[in-house]
Design a protein around this motif. Sequence first.
Motif, mmCIF file in Angstrom:
data_model
loop_
_atom_site.group_PDB
_atom_site.id
_atom_site.type_symbol
_atom_site.label_atom_id
_atom_site.label_comp_id
_atom_site.label_asym_id
_atom_site.label_seq_id
_atom_site.Cartn_x
_atom_site.Cartn_y
_atom_site.Cartn_z
ATOM 1 N N PRO A 1 50.143 29.143 35.381
ATOM 2 C CA PRO A 1 49.834 29.430 36.787
ATOM 3 C C PRO A 1 48.320 29.574 37.007
ATOM 4 O O PRO A 1 47.625 30.183 36.203
ATOM 5 C CB PRO A 1 50.537 30.751 37.063
ATOM 6 C CG PRO A 1 51.081 31.250 35.786
ATOM 7 C CD PRO A 1 50.867 30.215 34.733
ATOM 8 N N THR A 2 47.873 28.992 38.094
ATOM 9 C CA THR A 2 46.474 29.102 38.501
ATOM 10 C C THR A 2 46.441 29.313 40.011
ATOM 11 O O THR A 2 47.437 29.054 40.697
ATOM 12 C CB THR A 2 45.689 27.812 38.157
ATOM 13 O OG1 THR A 2 46.232 26.738 38.912
ATOM 14 C CG2 THR A 2 45.732 27.499 36.674
ATOM 15 N N PRO A 3 45.327 29.757 40.542
ATOM 16 C CA PRO A 3 45.239 29.906 42.002
ATOM 17 C C PRO A 3 45.433 28.575 42.736
ATOM 18 O O PRO A 3 45.951 28.536 43.844
ATOM 19 C CB PRO A 3 43.821 30.447 42.231
ATOM 20 C CG PRO A 3 43.427 31.094 40.947
ATOM 21 C CD PRO A 3 44.139 30.312 39.871
ATOM 22 N N GLU A 4 45.063 27.465 42.095
ATOM 23 C CA GLU A 4 45.188 26.159 42.744
ATOM 24 C C GLU A 4 46.646 25.699 42.860
ATOM 25 O O GLU A 4 46.993 24.967 43.778
ATOM 26 C CB GLU A 4 44.402 25.088 41.976
ATOM 27 C CG GLU A 4 42.913 25.257 42.030
ATOM 28 C CD GLU A 4 42.392 26.253 40.990
ATOM 29 O OE1 GLU A 4 43.076 26.493 39.968
ATOM 30 O OE2 GLU A 4 41.311 26.804 41.219
ATOM 31 N N ASN A 5 47.479 26.109 41.924
ATOM 32 C CA ASN A 5 48.870 25.633 41.968
ATOM 33 C C ASN A 5 49.846 26.712 42.445
ATOM 34 O O ASN A 5 51.053 26.590 42.266
ATOM 35 C CB ASN A 5 49.300 25.049 40.617
ATOM 36 C CG ASN A 5 49.389 26.092 39.523
ATOM 37 O OD1 ASN A 5 49.264 27.285 39.753
ATOM 38 N ND2 ASN A 5 49.613 25.627 38.305
ATOM 39 N N GLU A 6 49.330 27.749 43.080
ATOM 40 C CA GLU A 6 50.182 28.844 43.553
ATOM 41 C C GLU A 6 51.216 28.375 44.581
ATOM 42 O O GLU A 6 52.398 28.715 44.492
ATOM 43 C CB GLU A 6 49.304 29.945 44.152
ATOM 44 C CG GLU A 6 50.096 31.144 44.626
ATOM 45 C CD GLU A 6 49.195 32.224 45.233
ATOM 46 O OE1 GLU A 6 49.752 33.109 45.879
ATOM 47 O OE2 GLU A 6 47.957 32.155 45.061
#
Length: 99
Positions: free
Chosen positions: A63-68
């Motif tokens: 998980p990353t902020p870009e794929n939230e």
Amino acid sequence: MKEGPDKSVSAWEKAKILSVIVDSVFIPLAVALSGNWHAKSLKEKDTQARYIELAIGILMKEPTPENEQIRKWAIDTIREARDRRDRTLIKKKRRTNIG
């Protein structure tokens, strides 16, 4: 004009011919519609399975902020599939308990 038994035989023959015509039209039509419905159902299930595979692939990544947002979609997709499966199982259970 014919009267008596010959007239009734003629009516039966006409009814037989009419039923053959009706059968030759409606039975193939019913088979075609049934086949089409079944094919659509299979295609829809295949599409749903592909969405589930895609969602699982997304959730397997870090998980990353870009794929939230896409991860939220994946979770919702899997939950919807689970709920759909549960509703189907409940319907089947109700049918078997009634019968």
